[in-house]
Design a protein around this motif. Sequence first.
Motif, PDB file in Angstrom:
ATOM      1  N   ALA A   1       4.620  15.720   0.208  1.00 49.26           N
ATOM      2  CA  ALA A   1       3.877  14.474   0.461  1.00 49.26           C
ATOM      3  C   ALA A   1       4.658  13.256  -0.060  1.00 49.26           C
ATOM      4  O   ALA A   1       4.657  12.185   0.554  1.00 49.26           O
ATOM      5  CB  ALA A   1       2.496  14.552  -0.207  1.00 49.26           C
ATOM      6  N   TRP A   2       5.357  13.467  -1.184  1.00 51.23           N
ATOM      7  CA  TRP A   2       6.150  12.355  -1.766  1.00 51.23           C
ATOM      8  C   TRP A   2       7.294  11.942  -0.837  1.00 51.23           C
ATOM      9  O   TRP A   2       7.541  10.769  -0.603  1.00 51.23           O
ATOM     10  CB  TRP A   2       6.675  12.802  -3.127  1.00 51.23           C
ATOM     11  N   LEU A   3       7.997  12.937  -0.286  1.00 45.48           N
ATOM     12  CA  LEU A   3       9.102  12.638   0.625  1.00 45.48           C
ATOM     13  C   LEU A   3       8.602  11.949   1.884  1.00 45.48           C
ATOM     14  O   LEU A   3       9.231  11.011   2.391  1.00 45.48           O
ATOM     15  CB  LEU A   3       9.849  13.926   0.977  1.00 45.48           C
ATOM     16  N   LYS A   4       7.468  12.426   2.396  1.00 44.74           N
ATOM     17  CA  LYS A   4       6.890  11.771   3.581  1.00 44.74           C
ATOM     18  C   LYS A   4       6.542  10.311   3.283  1.00 44.74           C
ATOM     19  O   LYS A   4       6.759   9.413   4.108  1.00 44.74           O
ATOM     20  CB  LYS A   4       5.638  12.534   4.035  1.00 44.74           C
ATOM     21  N   SER A   5       5.990  10.092   2.081  1.00 41.60           N
ATOM     22  CA  SER A   5       5.605   8.722   1.712  1.00 41.60           C
ATOM     23  C   SER A   5       6.847   7.825   1.582  1.00 41.60           C
ATOM     24  O   SER A   5       6.815   6.655   1.966  1.00 41.60           O
ATOM     25  CB  SER A   5       4.831   8.744   0.390  1.00 41.60           C
TER      26      SER A   5
ATOM     27  N   SER B   1       0.835  -1.211   0.000  1.00 42.42           N
ATOM     28  CA  SER B   1       0.000   0.000   0.000  1.00 42.42           C
ATOM     29  C   SER B   1       0.868   1.259   0.000  1.00 42.42           C
ATOM     30  O   SER B   1       0.626   2.195  -0.775  1.00 42.42           O
ATOM     31  CB  SER B   1      -0.926  -0.018   1.218  1.00 42.42           C
ATOM     32  N   GLU B   2       1.876   1.297   0.861  1.00 43.66           N
ATOM     33  CA  GLU B   2       2.766   2.457   0.906  1.00 43.66           C
ATOM     34  C   GLU B   2       3.526   2.621  -0.403  1.00 43.66           C
ATOM     35  O   GLU B   2       3.793   3.752  -0.844  1.00 43.66           O
ATOM     36  CB  GLU B   2       3.748   2.309   2.071  1.00 43.66           C
ATOM     37  N   ARG B   3       3.843   1.528  -1.025  1.00 41.81           N
ATOM     38  CA  ARG B   3       4.565   1.608  -2.296  1.00 41.81           C
ATOM     39  C   ARG B   3       3.696   2.230  -3.383  1.00 41.81           C
ATOM     40  O   ARG B   3       4.154   3.054  -4.187  1.00 41.81           O
ATOM     41  CB  ARG B   3       5.013   0.208  -2.707  1.00 41.81           C
ATOM     42  N   GLN B   4       2.387   1.863  -3.408  1.00 46.73           N
ATOM     43  CA  GLN B   4       1.471   2.451  -4.379  1.00 46.73           C
ATOM     44  C   GLN B   4       1.273   3.942  -4.120  1.00 46.73           C
ATOM     45  O   GLN B   4       1.261   4.760  -5.055  1.00 46.73           O
ATOM     46  CB  GLN B   4       0.129   1.719  -4.333  1.00 46.73           C
ATOM     47  N   THR B   5       1.149   4.314  -2.816  1.00 47.16           N
ATOM     48  CA  THR B   5       0.960   5.732  -2.470  1.00 47.16           C
ATOM     49  C   THR B   5       2.183   6.542  -2.888  1.00 47.16           C
ATOM     50  O   THR B   5       2.058   7.652  -3.447  1.00 47.16           O
ATOM     51  CB  THR B   5       0.721   5.870  -0.965  1.00 47.16           C
TER      52      THR B   5
END
Length: 692
Positions: free
Chosen positions: A304-308, A189-193
């Motif tokens: 948001a990308w860095l946080k993910s 899930s985290e990888r897709q986000t």
Amino acid sequence: LSVGAWVGAYKYFPKWPAEAFVECISEKPKATGQLVEYTPAQKEYDRFILTQAHSVTSMDILLKVLRTAEVRATSWYKNTPQQDLVVDFMDLVKAAPQRGTNLLRISAETRSPEDPHIIVNQVVRQYLDQVRDYSADEYRDEREVYQRELDKFEEQIVDKTRQIATVGKQLPPGTVSTGTNPVAIDYQSERQTTAQYELIFQELNGLYQIYSQPGGAGLSPEDMQLVDLDPKVATLSNQYFSVGQQIAVMRKSLGDNHRSVIDAEKMLEVVNEQLTEERQRRLAEISVYKQAQVETAMLNAQHAWLKSQEKLADTMAKMADMDELMTQYMALQEDLIILKDNRELAAAYINELNRIVSERTAVRILWRERAMTPIQRSFPQKLLLPAGVTLSLVFAIGIAVMLEFMDTSLRTPQDFVRHLRIPVLGVVPHVDDEEVEIDRIETAVRDAPQSMYAEVIRTIRTNLQFTATADRRRSIVITSPRREDGKTCIASNLALMIAQGGRRVLLVDANFRRPAIHRIFKPRSPSGLSNLLVGDGRLDDLVTPTGDANLFVLPSGPVPPNPAELMGSQQMIEFIHEATGKYDQVIFDAPPVLVASDAAVLSTHADGVILVCRAKTNTRGVGSRACGLLTRVNAHIFGGILNAAEIRRGGYFREQLRTFYDYRLDEDDGYPVSQPALPERGDDEGAPTKEA
């Protein structure tokens, strides 16, 4: 020999066989795969049967059999020396497994048909008695070893169970039951986000680059429509349209060059400039607004990308830790299963060992077939007779062929042609094969003119006549490769035969090494060729008549210190010229060409050479070297003579000899059978002259 050996073996050394079969069944339990190396079942049984075969012929059993009364009463026991009983008995009794079965074949062969079955049955009885008394005590120690191994397995199983429980507590609920890692779901899930945020950031970054272009080149049609709807831009646009309409009307009425038209056009240019400036200003405002808006959204997406990504890295670390725990848990589970299996195998093996120890037997033997009195011999068999005869014939033929190939001697006329490459003038048979008694072989054509030997010399004389014209064969050198080849006999007999043909012949003894002509014809004076060559005498004074018509001899004379120099001297050339002028034929008895160089030197002055080779004595190599030596000095070789050829039974020479003696007149034909009278030996004055 083969037939005699077979008959002797059949009568005095027969072998009568007897055999018995026992079935060997191993009661030994199968060893565990953990403690004993695994062996396929068939190989294991093969080794077991071989072990039993060795046990049958062991010294303990054989000694017990020799002590039995039945064996002591056999003829074999009585006829065998006491000191050889044990050794012979070990060779007598054989035990071998039958391939593909559990049967063991026990056999013996003796000269008496009453003995082998008794011996074999006694061996089997002693073997069965030993098997019944076989003790399984050796398995007691093995049982204790396996019991300790079983206890060790129990301890290892308890320890593995404790470790599995400890690792299971560290796993999330449901992990063990489902067999999956729940953290892996969060990781996906985290990888897709993270991938979605990355895509949004890339799109916004592209828009930002578009809006960053100067002049509003990156504005969309909607943005351009907003510029046109601006009130100020719209007013200037309407004004530009109105002025344009007025200019069109004024041109129709006033013309293009009218002042009013020109003023109106200038006004139109001013309005157009204002409209363009207003459009550019408005576009710049919209572009700055859009750029700021996109930049804000892009920065938010990047954050948001860095946080993910950080969250994805944490999830990955958790998943790796969870995978390690799962791997450790599964490995412990597999070790536990293996330990339980080994425990079961060890327990089963211990139960089998307990059974063997209690029953005190590990091998079960069944006597399937007893030895019976033999009804036929095992040796010698009838097939051995034709096989032995065939092998003997092959062996004999092989030896004959081998000897034929190994024999490099000159034996047949074909050897002259093939290896020496010279024609064959004649083949002289060995004097021992003659049926006519010959007192002196040196004068055989005179003493026994009806013999085969004399006939062969006639053949040589005839063949010599066709080798060259008469003037090209006046002087002939007769030599041989080595000593004792019979060249002197050939020279003397050939001289006699040519003289009997009516030609004046001078036989010259040119062998200063071992002269022999003087012993055959007994010249009147010891002076001879050597005296003539040194100028101590004349030819007519030194020549001696032999008493045979037309034959004269010149002995060698005293042996000079330099024979080869005399042979190549000018005096020798002059002597040959003088002798050929006074005699029809001059024959030189020269020394062997490979022993002394005299013959090679002399052959350069004579018309030709005859090479005499002794059959079965001179080899092909010796003959080839002799021919090569004569060829190198440019000597003319008339041909060769094969001397002392053996006449074998059934061969060509024997048939020729038999035909020669059979093809003669006998008294039944009505003619007297007698030899023609030979000329009487005369003195020197009565010798016929060349003119006569």
